[in-house]
Enzyme design. Structure first.
Site, short mmCIF file in Angstrom:
data_model
loop_
_atom_site.label_atom_id
_atom_site.label_comp_id
_atom_site.label_asym_id
_atom_site.label_seq_id
_atom_site.Cartn_x
_atom_site.Cartn_y
_atom_site.Cartn_z
N GLY A 1 -2.20 6.36 2.42
CA GLY A 1 -2.09 5.39 3.49
C GLY A 1 -0.73 4.76 3.65
CB THR B 1 -5.07 -5.58 0.21
OG1 THR B 1 -6.08 -4.67 -0.22
CG2 THR B 1 -5.55 -6.25 1.49
CE LYS C 1 -4.54 0.93 -14.87
NZ LYS C 1 -3.38 0.08 -15.03
N GLY D 1 0.53 -1.67 -7.26
CA GLY D 1 0.28 -1.26 -5.89
C GLY D 1 -0.71 -2.19 -5.21
N GLY D 2 -0.59 -2.31 -3.88
CA GLY D 2 -1.52 -3.16 -3.14
C GLY D 2 -1.38 -4.62 -3.52
CG ASP D 3 -3.45 -8.97 -3.67
OD1 ASP D 3 -2.57 -9.73 -3.23
OD2 ASP D 3 -4.34 -9.33 -4.47
N PRO E 1 0.78 -1.24 0.00
CG PRO E 1 0.10 -0.90 2.21
CD PRO E 1 0.81 -1.88 1.33
CG ASP F 1 0.09 -0.21 -12.27
OD1 ASP F 1 0.38 -0.13 -13.47
OD2 ASP F 1 -0.74 -1.02 -11.83
CG MET G 1 -9.21 2.65 -6.71
SD MET G 1 -9.03 1.54 -8.13
CE MET G 1 -10.00 0.13 -7.58
#
Length: 497
Positions: free
Chosen positions: A201, A119, A58, A89-91, A13, A36, A172
């Site tokens: 975060g 995540t 994006k 990013g994240g999962d 994250p 990303d 999002m």
């Protein structure tokens, strides 16, 4: 031709420490990295120098590279036999289109793997002191995307979510916040339901806006909350007031630039981030062993003729051991030679090879190292291994005491400053970061890199008197650690100006 492979890696994250070990290993072995927007700069700096980097990031309503083109890039690089890391990013499998990309690769018989990531749906609330499940509040967790294809409203079953009664986490969802709050209210959720929105975060600039369902949109607008943000709605949000640990870290929201060499910056950076700091690594110097180095070769061949080995930095230790290994020998070649280190950091480097310093001065600089050696009364010749611009204080004091020595300059210090423009922009901000300096050479490298930025506006946090004096030559505003140790340096940063 070597068969290519695509490895889908979840970068987590934001906090680089939350990248998994397996993810880090995949990045280190990559030929190509396709990443990303939300992948942290610290993780991007883990990419090996030889690897090709492709930014396909994006943003909301703007795609740098369309999804179909991203998939074609993955296919093209894999077909060339490359080991490709697709960094998200994240999962990757939680609203990250990871499944779509792997489906495409499977259709074209490309070998692939998926390495899950931490995540943001769980990690970001955790950093705000919000456990997404708690048996006093809920028995389920629901993760929903607030993002839909261009021009479409979120298709969310609000009635079902309200009826389920669990914690709701929206990813999002900043631009859909009005629709989310209105949909839940119309579906019967209490207007007093605790809610929160967290921006940026798990990194130092994370901020949390606490509200109720009826006031969340208004408070988020007043605070000008932007993406990336995580929205949490449910009774668990009420726990943030007593469980929010991240905002209470001593260096939360403090910006710090670390100028140590890349291979030695990690420990200091990690410790500062653990205290909540926003750290930018700006390695201003690089140590490079001299090759060839006839003096060093001669010293290694006759190493048993020396009574003491003297190291003024960790680089001298690693340089020596590289030369020893190059002759198909190991630490046993040092026999009964005694070892002197300028400070604890150099001693730690010795311990990596199963060695430890016999002598460390009370004050960690060349002059005090020389005085400590004089008190030890060497019975034979001393071998000093250091950089080309080492202070003359060390050898001057030994010479005055009639102590025989060989002073070998076995490595050079080069100035090497990446991401210079990013650092310049940081220094020009009103809340400019502190800058840490652990040697005189880091000061010189930093000053040569930043150009015409007024030096007197920069706060230099210095390790040792010599480093402080070097910074003051360039009119930097200095604060200095009480001792020349990383613990003391960090304590001085916490103490502030």
């Amino acid at each position: 031709m070597r068969t290519g492979q695509v490895i889908l890696v979840g970068a987590g994250p934001g906090d680089p420490s939350l990248l998994t070990l397996k993810g880090r290993q995949a990045i280190a072995a990559a030929d190509v990295v396709i990443y990303d927007r939300l992948v942290s700069p610290e993780i991007l700096r883990m990419i090996p120098a030889h690897a090709e980097c492709i930014n396909v990031g994006k943003e909301a309503s703007h795609h740098r590279v369309p999804q179909e083109q991203i998939q074609q890039i993955l296919l093209e690089k894999a077909r060339k036999g490359k080991r490709v890391v697709r960094l998200k990013g994240g999962d990757p499998f939680l609203f990250g289109r990871g499944g779509e990309e792997l489906e495409f690769l499977a259709q074209h018989d490309i070998d692939f793997q998926e390495i899950p990531g931490v995540t943001s749906a769980i990690a970001v609330p955790a950093y705000a002191g919000i456990p997404v499940t708690h048996r006093d509040f809920c028995s389920s967790l629901h993760v929903i995307t607030g993002h839909q294809r261009m021009g479409k409203q979120p298709n969310i079953a609000f009635d079902a979510l309200v009826k389920a009664g669990g914690t709701l986490v929206f990813l999002m969802g900043v631009h859909a916040l009005h629709n989310i709050c209105e949909g839940l209210l119309q579906a019967g959720m209490s207007s007093d339901m605790p809610a929160a929105i967290m921006e940026n975060g798990t990194v130092s600039k994370q901020r949390t806006i606490q509200a109720t369902l009826s006031t969340l949109e208004q408070k988020a607008e007043a605070a000008k909350v932007e993406s990336p943000s995580v929205i949490v709605i449910g009774g668990v949000c009420s726990l943030a007031k007593k469980l929010n640990w991240f905002d209470h870290l001593p260096l939360k929201n403090r910006k710090i630039i670390v100028t140590r060499p890349k291979e030695r910056a990690g420990t200091l950076s990690e410790r500062l981030r653990a205290l909540g700091a926003d750290v930018t690594e700006f390695p201003c110097i690089e140590t490079i062993p001299y090759t060839p180095c006839p003096e060093m070769e001669e010293a290694i061949l006759h190493i048993d003729t020396y009574a003491w080995l003297v190291f003024t930095s960790p680089a001298g230790v690693s340089t020596l051991m590289d030369w020893v290994y190059a002759t198909n020998r190991d630490v046993r070649v040092l026999g009964r030679i005694r070892l002197a280190a300028i400070g604890p950091g150099t001693d730690r480097e010795l311990r990596k090879y199963g060695l430890c310093a016999d002598l460390i001065p009370d004050v960690y600089d060349g002059a005090h190292l020389a005085k400590a050696l004089c008190k030890a009364q060497p019975t034979g010749k001393v071998l000093i291994l250091r950089a080309q611009w080492g202070t003359p204080a060390l050898t001057d004091i030994l010479a005055q005491a009639d102590i025989a020595y060989d002073d070998i300059r076995c490595y050079e210090t080069k100035y090497t400053c990446p991401n210079v423009e990013d650092v310049r922009q940081l220094l020009l901000q009103e809340d400019a970061p502190m800058v840490t300096f652990t040697s005189t050479s880091t000061v010189r490298g930093f000053v040569s890199a930043i150009g015409d930025i007024p030096h007197e506006k920069i706060t230099a946090v210095c390790l040792g008197k010599q480093t402080e004096e070097e910074a003051q030559k360039y009119h930097l505003r200095t604060i200095t650690a009480k001792e020349a140790t990383m613990d003391a340096l960090i304590a001085r940063i916490v103490e502030g100006e």
